[in-house]
Design a protein around this motif. Sequence first.
Motif, mmCIF file in Angstrom:
data_model
loop_
_atom_site.group_PDB
_atom_site.id
_atom_site.type_symbol
_atom_site.label_atom_id
_atom_site.label_comp_id
_atom_site.label_asym_id
_atom_site.label_seq_id
_atom_site.Cartn_x
_atom_site.Cartn_y
_atom_site.Cartn_z
ATOM 1 N N THR A 1 34.003 4.499 51.508
ATOM 2 C CA THR A 1 32.961 5.682 51.877
ATOM 3 C C THR A 1 32.544 5.215 53.109
ATOM 4 N N TRP B 1 27.566 5.168 43.910
ATOM 5 C CA TRP B 1 28.786 4.923 43.594
ATOM 6 C C TRP B 1 29.116 6.094 42.582
ATOM 7 N N ASP B 2 30.312 6.906 42.599
ATOM 8 C CA ASP B 2 30.719 7.959 41.929
ATOM 9 C C ASP B 2 32.179 7.548 41.413
ATOM 10 N N PHE C 1 34.015 9.045 39.332
ATOM 11 C CA PHE C 1 34.796 10.184 39.315
ATOM 12 C C PHE C 1 35.398 10.527 40.547
ATOM 13 N N ARG C 2 34.531 10.340 41.743
ATOM 14 C CA ARG C 2 35.458 10.735 43.014
ATOM 15 C C ARG C 2 36.353 9.482 43.397
ATOM 16 N N GLU C 3 36.099 8.319 42.909
ATOM 17 C CA GLU C 3 37.186 7.259 43.385
ATOM 18 C C GLU C 3 38.411 7.824 42.292
ATOM 19 N N GLU D 1 39.160 10.899 41.611
ATOM 20 C CA GLU D 1 39.911 11.997 42.183
ATOM 21 C C GLU D 1 40.718 11.577 43.638
ATOM 22 N N ASP D 2 40.139 10.694 44.277
ATOM 23 C CA ASP D 2 40.624 10.209 45.700
ATOM 24 C C ASP D 2 41.912 9.618 45.114
ATOM 25 N N SER E 1 44.502 12.107 44.416
ATOM 26 C CA SER E 1 44.883 12.726 45.504
ATOM 27 C C SER E 1 46.003 11.635 46.345
ATOM 28 N N PRO F 1 38.360 19.699 45.627
ATOM 29 C CA PRO F 1 36.958 19.312 45.651
ATOM 30 C C PRO F 1 36.108 20.358 45.032
ATOM 31 N N ASP G 1 31.698 20.753 44.021
ATOM 32 C CA ASP G 1 29.884 20.414 44.051
ATOM 33 C C ASP G 1 29.379 21.063 43.140
#
Length: 171
Positions: A8, A17-18, A20-22, A24-25, A28, A54, A56
């Motif tokens: 990040t 720290w998320d 779920f974002r990790e 998703e990345d 991807s 993506p 939000d």
Amino acid sequence: MTLPALRTRRPATAASWDPFREIEDTWSRLGSLLGDVVGPEAVSVGPLAVAAAPIDIEETDDAYIIELELPGVRREDVSIDLSGNELQVTGEIKERERKGTLRRQTRKVGSFEHRIVLPEEVDPDSVDARLADGVLTIRLGKSRQRQPRRIEVTSGASGAGPGGTGGEAGR
């Protein structure tokens, strides 16, 4: 056991720290690698396409605002259903007609589905959806039953109990 390094631009703290974002990345990156190895047709639809989309979700005092990136999707190709506090967005990203030979394809095509469970009930009569510049924005008003309500405290005559006659207590 060590944790993976966070990639990040902001300083990583426990509060920012998320996980779920990790995930998703990672999906991807895995989808991109898989597409390079086995071809884009193998990863154009399915869980890899949905996992990397993506999105939000913002909560305000009176509503939830959801922004979902849907590049290349037309308004008539999207369907939105609400059941209780679960929102379902489905649709299709259609393959465009090509005249030349396609050498590489990393843009997603095919059907998609997003299920979003909100923390509380929403008012089905106060839902608004707009698609502009490849971003679907859905505003869902919170249920009025769950919204906080301020109770006015009035002054009453001393000695008068509930239901008694004592000046302003009965008003």
